[in-house]
Design an enzyme around this catalytic site. Structure first.
Site, PDB file in Angstrom:
ATOM      1  N   ARG A 153      59.447 -29.438  59.510  1.00 45.95           N
ATOM      2  CA  ARG A 153      60.002 -29.005  58.208  1.00 45.95           C
ATOM      3  C   ARG A 153      61.259 -28.250  58.398  1.00 45.95           C
ATOM      4  NH1 ARG A 153      61.539 -24.843  56.534  1.00 45.95           N
ATOM      5  NH2 ARG A 153      59.882 -23.985  57.076  1.00 45.95           N
ATOM      6  N   GLY A 203      74.886 -21.600  61.328  1.00 38.67           N
ATOM      7  CA  GLY A 203      74.949 -20.262  62.121  1.00 38.67           C
ATOM      8  C   GLY A 203      75.727 -19.092  61.241  1.00 38.67           C
ATOM      9  N   LEU A 204      74.600 -18.266  60.734  1.00 45.06           N
ATOM     10  CA  LEU A 204      74.832 -17.080  59.979  1.00 45.06           C
ATOM     11  C   LEU A 204      74.435 -15.743  60.927  1.00 45.06           C
ATOM     12  CD1 LEU A 204      75.899 -15.870  57.392  1.00 45.06           C
ATOM     13  CD2 LEU A 204      73.569 -16.064  56.621  1.00 45.06           C
ATOM     14  N   CYS A 237      73.259 -21.696  50.285  1.00 50.29           N
ATOM     15  CA  CYS A 237      72.652 -22.456  51.080  1.00 50.29           C
ATOM     16  C   CYS A 237      71.308 -22.009  51.388  1.00 50.29           C
ATOM     17  CB  CYS A 237      73.237 -22.648  52.530  1.00 50.29           C
ATOM     18  SG  CYS A 237      75.011 -23.231  52.229  1.00 50.29           S
ATOM     19  N   GLU A 259      65.225 -16.848  56.803  1.00 51.98           N
ATOM     20  CA  GLU A 259      65.452 -17.117  55.142  1.00 51.98           C
ATOM     21  C   GLU A 259      65.240 -15.879  54.482  1.00 51.98           C
ATOM     22  OE1 GLU A 259      66.733 -20.262  54.381  1.00 51.98           O
ATOM     23  OE2 GLU A 259      66.580 -21.296  56.431  1.00 51.98           O
ATOM     24  N   PHE A 281      68.324  -1.620  48.690  1.00 53.95           N
ATOM     25  CA  PHE A 281      68.590  -2.264  50.029  1.00 53.95           C
ATOM     26  C   PHE A 281      68.895  -1.320  50.983  1.00 53.95           C
ATOM     27  CE2 PHE A 281      68.461  -6.198  47.615  1.00 53.95           C
ATOM     28  CZ  PHE A 281      68.007  -7.069  48.538  1.00 53.95           C
TER      29      PHE A 281
END
Ligand SMILES: Cc1cc2nc3c(=O)[nH]c(=O)nc-3n(C[C@H](O)[C@H](O)[C@H](O)COP(=O)(O)OP(=O)(O)OC[C@H]3O[C@@H](n4cnc5c(N)ncnc54)[C@H](O)[C@@H]3O)c2cc1C
Length: 397
Positions: A101, A141-142, A249, A374, A394
């Site tokens: 997946r 690529g992050l 994304c 993610e 945050f």
């Protein structure tokens, strides 16, 4: 089958009859992917996991032929399927292994989606049809060694040099990195965060696999090094200028994950159920013990609720009504429930639960990555906290 009262009996593998929420086309797609997983993934995935390999070049064209790569995108050789269909495919793939997946999520949602959404017409024509066919592999690529949950702290830079761009930096934990033909690399510029399509044979680009992983072993995870990588401006995605781009994304990919987690959980529950009715101790199947039944019941309730939540979110997405916070809700809850189910299933299998002869510990270990990538469980909790209170928690003030 019916009960003594004439009411239909409940199916232990689909207790809430969720199958009835799908239309014929969705069932056909689900059954096709389930067959593919049974034929092409399950017989070998234990060995891939053990060896720490994934046969990307072999499986990618087969997945492309099934229309699963970039399947929720329109045109350029993509299937143009619904969000529900994409989710069901992710569920069935992850019931096989999170690695399968992950490959499809990264190719479709993290590599193809930014080209489709933010790319020029030439970029779309150049890359998307071959990526949909599985001939060209992409990566995203992050993340960097020092910036994960906080991608705004990225250090990778792209600077103008005449008509060109020159990229320097390091990306970490990149799925498909060393097998990719094209890397979508996010970099800081004087004008915000931009995405670049980096052919992996460009001088100055190198990818090294990350060794000694004990999770997602049937998946390629790499470090990308960009050392003076020179690209023409035509390699820059023209329609994105901020972090909002890569975050959108990730939202696409997380949607697949919330379905996938339900698939991994289902595989663990079914393995535990099959085992519990066959394995005897004290002269009776272990499923006869109330303690085991409680485990199985808690598992099936969580699996069915996760599937129901995924289907609800998919219907919202198909109607254009899905908000990012709702994706966070699904990713956070479905992955933590899947982890719970996997750990409980492992205990039902006793000593057999720690071997690759059964799928459970493989899923359990994989889900440790799925809960981290993610957006971690904590990050999605903060997204939801901000949504319901209006307060951003945050970073300490
Ligand atoms: C197998 C695998 C594949 C991956 N594939 C990709 C890929 O293809 N492309 C890509 O770009 N990245 C990828 N990643 C990276 C992944 O997205 C990051 O690991 C993730 O974003 C977390 O970042 P980190 O590991 O640096 O953890 P950190 O951000 O350092 O977090 C460490 C801990 O601190 C917590 N934390 C951080 N910030 C806060 C806060 N504000 N409040 C409370 N707690 C907080 C986190 O929740 C976590 O528990 C992959 C990771 C793995 C494991």
């Amino acid at each position: 089958m019916s009960t003594p009262t004439g009411a239909p009996a409940a199916d232990p593998r689909d207790l809430l009859r969720l199958d009835g929420l799908l239309d014929d086309e969705e069932r056909l797609l689900r059954d096709t992917v389930r067959r593919f997983v049974a034929d092409r993934v399950l017989p070998e995935v234990g060995a891939w996991f053990e060896e720490g390999t994934f046969p990307t070049r072999e499986l990618a064209p087969a997945l492309g032929e099934l229309g699963l790569l970039g399947m929720h995108l329109d045109g350029y050789g993509c299937a143009g399927a619904s969000a529900t269909a994409y989710g069901l495919a992710c569920l069935e793939l992850e019931a096989g292994d999170s690695g399968a997946r992950s490959f499809v999520s990264v190719q479709g949602s993290l590599a193809m989606f930014p080209i489709w959404r933010f790319g020029s017409e030439e970029q779309k024509q150049e890359w998307l049809p071959r990526m949909a066919a599985g001939e060209v592999i992409g990566c995203f690529g992050l993340t960097e060694p020092d910036s994960g949950s906080d991608p705004g702290a990225m250090r990778t830079r792209a600077r103008r040099d005449g008509a060109d761009w020159v990229l320097d930096g390091t990306k970490m934990w990149i799925t498909n990195g060393s097998v990719a033909d094209v890397a979508v690399v996010w970099a800081r510029t004087d004008g915000g965060v931009h995405g670049f399509l980096v052919p992996t044979d460009t001088p100055g680009f190198a990818a090294r696999d990350i060794p000694r992983k004990l999770s997602l072993r049937a998946s390629v995870t790499s470090e990308l090094v960009l050392d003076g990588v020179r690209l023409p401006d035509s390699a820059r995605l023209p329609e994105v200028h901020s972090l909002r781009g890569p975050l959108s994304c990730l939202d696409e990919a997380r949607f697949g994950i919330l379905f996938g987690a339900a698939g991994a959980a289902r595989a663990c529950y079914e393995a535990a159920l099959d085992y519990a009715v066959q394995r005897e101790q004290f002269g009776v199947p272990i499923a006869s013990f109330q303690l085991t039944q409680r485990k199985l019941v808690e598992m099936v309730v969580r699996v069915q609720k996760a599937t129901l939540l995924a289907l609800h979110l998919a219907r919202l997405k198909d109607e254009g009504l899905l908000a990012p916070a709702q994706v966070s809700f699904g990713k956070m809850d479905n992955v933590r429930e899947a982890l719970w189910v996997a750990r409980e299933a492992r205990s039902v299998l006793g000593a057999n639960g720690i071997t690759l002869e059964y799928p459970v510990i493989r899923h359990m270990n994989n889900l440790e990555s799925v809960v981290t990538y993610e957006g971690t469980n904590e990050v999605h909790t903060l997204v939801l906290g901000q949504t319901i209170t209006g307060i951003d928690a945050f970073a300490p003030r």
